[in-house]
Scaffold this motif. Structure first.
Motif, PDB file in Angstrom:
ATOM      1  N   CYS A 135      13.910 -10.141 -46.257  1.00  0.00           N
ATOM      2  CA  CYS A 135      14.724 -10.460 -44.960  1.00  0.00           C
ATOM      3  C   CYS A 135      15.383  -9.390 -44.385  1.00  0.00           C
ATOM      4  CB  CYS A 135      15.965 -11.488 -45.266  1.00  0.00           C
ATOM      5  SG  CYS A 135      17.065 -11.901 -43.950  1.00  0.00           S
ATOM      6  N   ASN A 136      15.278  -9.353 -43.202  1.00  0.00           N
ATOM      7  CA  ASN A 136      15.913  -7.983 -42.577  1.00  0.00           C
ATOM      8  C   ASN A 136      17.518  -7.972 -42.253  1.00  0.00           C
ATOM      9  OD1 ASN A 136      13.469  -6.504 -41.909  1.00  0.00           O
ATOM     10  ND2 ASN A 136      12.824  -8.307 -40.969  1.00  0.00           N
ATOM     11  N   HIS A 137      18.083  -9.029 -42.598  1.00  0.00           N
ATOM     12  CA  HIS A 137      19.370  -9.146 -42.585  1.00  0.00           C
ATOM     13  C   HIS A 137      19.683  -8.770 -40.919  1.00  0.00           C
ATOM     14  CE1 HIS A 137      20.222 -11.055 -46.412  1.00  0.00           C
ATOM     15  NE2 HIS A 137      19.010 -10.048 -46.543  1.00  0.00           N
ATOM     16  N   CYS A 138      19.100  -9.287 -39.924  1.00  0.00           N
ATOM     17  CA  CYS A 138      19.104  -8.797 -38.858  1.00  0.00           C
ATOM     18  C   CYS A 138      20.570  -8.748 -37.955  1.00  0.00           C
ATOM     19  CB  CYS A 138      18.237  -9.733 -37.726  1.00  0.00           C
ATOM     20  SG  CYS A 138      16.474  -9.784 -38.685  1.00  0.00           S
ATOM     21  N   PRO A 141      20.466 -12.338 -35.526  1.00  0.00           N
ATOM     22  CA  PRO A 141      19.410 -13.271 -36.553  1.00  0.00           C
ATOM     23  C   PRO A 141      18.840 -14.455 -35.681  1.00  0.00           C
ATOM     24  CG  PRO A 141      21.565 -13.132 -37.554  1.00  0.00           C
ATOM     25  CD  PRO A 141      21.489 -12.604 -36.244  1.00  0.00           C
ATOM     26  N   ALA A 142      17.581 -14.509 -35.474  1.00  0.00           N
ATOM     27  CA  ALA A 142      16.997 -15.607 -34.727  1.00  0.00           C
ATOM     28  C   ALA A 142      17.152 -17.004 -35.563  1.00  0.00           C
ATOM     29  CB  ALA A 142      15.491 -15.273 -34.479  1.00  0.00           C
ATOM     30  N   CYS A 143      16.997 -16.857 -36.938  1.00  0.00           N
ATOM     31  CA  CYS A 143      17.300 -17.999 -37.810  1.00  0.00           C
ATOM     32  C   CYS A 143      18.795 -18.627 -37.497  1.00  0.00           C
ATOM     33  CB  CYS A 143      17.292 -17.544 -39.334  1.00  0.00           C
ATOM     34  SG  CYS A 143      18.270 -16.138 -39.744  1.00  0.00           S
ATOM     35  N   CYS A 178      12.544 -17.736 -37.304  1.00  0.00           N
ATOM     36  CA  CYS A 178      12.465 -16.380 -37.730  1.00  0.00           C
ATOM     37  C   CYS A 178      11.039 -15.697 -37.678  1.00  0.00           C
ATOM     38  CB  CYS A 178      12.697 -16.138 -39.345  1.00  0.00           C
ATOM     39  SG  CYS A 178      12.295 -14.554 -40.198  1.00  0.00           S
ATOM     40  N   TYR A 180       9.588 -13.141 -38.738  1.00  0.00           N
ATOM     41  CA  TYR A 180       9.296 -12.637 -39.882  1.00  0.00           C
ATOM     42  C   TYR A 180       8.558 -13.669 -41.173  1.00  0.00           C
ATOM     43  CZ  TYR A 180      11.117  -8.662 -37.602  1.00  0.00           C
ATOM     44  OH  TYR A 180      11.540  -7.581 -36.866  1.00  0.00           O
ATOM     45  N   LYS A 194      16.794 -18.328 -48.772  1.00  0.00           N
ATOM     46  CA  LYS A 194      16.289 -16.910 -48.220  1.00  0.00           C
ATOM     47  C   LYS A 194      16.797 -15.834 -49.187  1.00  0.00           C
ATOM     48  CE  LYS A 194      17.999 -15.107 -44.692  1.00  0.00           C
ATOM     49  NZ  LYS A 194      18.920 -14.049 -45.630  1.00  0.00           N
TER      50      LYS A 194
HETATM   51 FE1  SF4 Z   1      16.108 -12.816 -42.057  1.00  0.00          FE
HETATM   52 FE2  SF4 Z   1      14.533 -13.627 -40.451  1.00  0.00          FE
HETATM   53 FE3  SF4 Z   1      16.952 -14.477 -40.130  1.00  0.00          FE
HETATM   54 FE4  SF4 Z   1      16.165 -11.785 -39.438  1.00  0.00          FE
HETATM   55  S1  SF4 Z   1      15.401 -13.690 -38.412  1.00  0.00           S
HETATM   56  S2  SF4 Z   1      17.893 -12.582 -40.903  1.00  0.00           S
HETATM   57  S3  SF4 Z   1      14.595 -11.701 -40.988  1.00  0.00           S
HETATM   58  S4  SF4 Z   1      15.814 -15.030 -41.987  1.00  0.00           S
END
Ligand code: SF4
Ligand code: SF4
Ligand code: SF4
Length: 327
Positions: A135-138, A141-143, A178, A180, A194
């Motif tokens: 996980c990119n810990h964006c 975050p789209a999630c 997400c 990814y 995750k």
């Molecule tokens: Fe992780 Fe995907 Fe959420 Fe980014 S969008 S924080 S990669 S789970």
């Protein structure tokens, strides 16, 4: 808000999967998580894990528009089969050792790193490299944006993105969103789960399991605002560490040193000029910073090979293991 980040040096990844095993044995080998690989290492070019994740949608496209993708099937991830070793070897049942899933013989047709070392290109210009993914810990975050129950949180103190188990009801909007495909649905508890960036380890003074166990010493971790950290120096100062698929719009906080490659051969079998891995393929993965990053890496390597000094190359060699982690 602070942000913890990771830099992964693709020039040194062995594809040994020690990181995968470190995460798996610690966090996901039981209780409905058997199919999950919070850390996976995939061969590129290749379909990846889950299969074709780059084409499944999600993220923010055209600036601010969040898009929903598809939820992958269990077959897209790969069924978590076991071999019937006990029946064949110890219980006198005879027969052959074959994969089994849910008590029945299975015929798996995909899974994590299924296309290991196949790569791309045509002989003698074939090529491949390994791409470890977590996980990119964006930063965006789209999630989190997609969850109607606000069950995904981004911690202020370190930017780690987590699922709040008290709130999650397993709707899977996060899995769709997400790009990814790094958040997973656990059918045993009807919740999403995750990579947790190993926050319990960090809080007890130990680096992330996938990073500290990495045999190739390719994973540097630290805070983005800590000018002494390797992460800051590689991402902000040297600008040689790049986000994966920045066009997905989530502002990832895992960065990659792109892979160099030997020159290809021409039709007469002579060494030609262009690197074996096509630049356009790497540009698609790592975005517009690719060319400058490559130039810097090549220049510093040449300087060092000629007997000069290079702080960048010394940092990437990672002579002292503990210097790779600041958190
Ligand atoms: Fe992780 Fe995907 Fe959420 Fe980014 S969008 S924080 S990669 S789970
Ligand atoms: Fe797994 Fe921890 Fe690595 Fe996340 S940071 S992939 S939880 S080992
Ligand atoms: Fe690559 Fe390190 Fe994982 Fe081995 S442990 S596959 S070298 S990232």
């Amino acid at each position: 808000m602070r942000q913890l980040a990771m830099v992964i040096d693709l020039n040194k990844c062995l594809g040994c999967q020690t990181c995968t095993a470190a995460c798996k044995t610690q966090w996901t080998n039981r209780n409905g998580r058997e199919y999950m690989y919070w850390n996976n290492v995939e061969t590129r070019p290749g379909r990846g894990y889950p299969a074709d994740w780059e084409r499944r949608g999600g993220g923010f496209r055209d600036g601010n528009v969040r898009t929903d993708g598809a939820v992958p099937s269990l077959e897209d991830y790969g069924v978590p089969w076991e071999y019937n070793l006990k029946d064949v070897l110890f219980r006198g049942g005879g027969g052959h050792v074959t994969p089994h899933y849910n008590g029945k013989e299975a015929r798996p047709a995909g899974g994590p790193n299924w296309d290991e070392d196949e790569g791309g290109g045509i002989f003698p210009n074939a090529y491949y490299f390994y791409l470890p993914r977590i996980c990119n810990h964006c930063s965006r975050p789209a999630c989190l944006a997609a969850c109607p129950r606000k069950a995904i949180v981004k911690r202020e103190e370190d930017g780690i993105v987590l699922v709040d188990r008290k709130k999650c009801r397993g709707y899977r909007y996060c899995v769709r969103a997400c790009p990814y495909k790094k958040v997973y649905f656990n059918p045993a508890v009807n919740q999403s789960e995750k990579c947790i960036f190993c926050f319990p380890r960090l809080e007890s003074g130990r680096p992330q399991a996938c990073a500290v166990q990495c045999v190739g010493r390719i994973r540097h971790t630290g805070y983005m605002d800590d000018r002494e950290s390797r992460v800051y120096r590689l991402v902000r100062q040297w600008k040689v560490a790049l986000p994966l698929r920045p066009d997905f719009g989530t502002q990832p906080n895992v960065f990659y040193i792109p892979p160099l490659s030997p020159p290809g051969f021409d039709e007469e079998g002579r060494v030609a000029g262009a690197p074996r891995i096509p630049a356009e393929y790497l540009r698609r993965l790592f975005g517009p910073g690719l060319d400058d990053a490559m130039k810097t890496l090549v220049a510093e390597m040449q300087k060092r090979a000629a007997g000069g000094k290079s702080g960048l190359i010394d940092m990437l060699i990672a002579y002292v293991h503990k210097d790779m982690f600041s958190y």
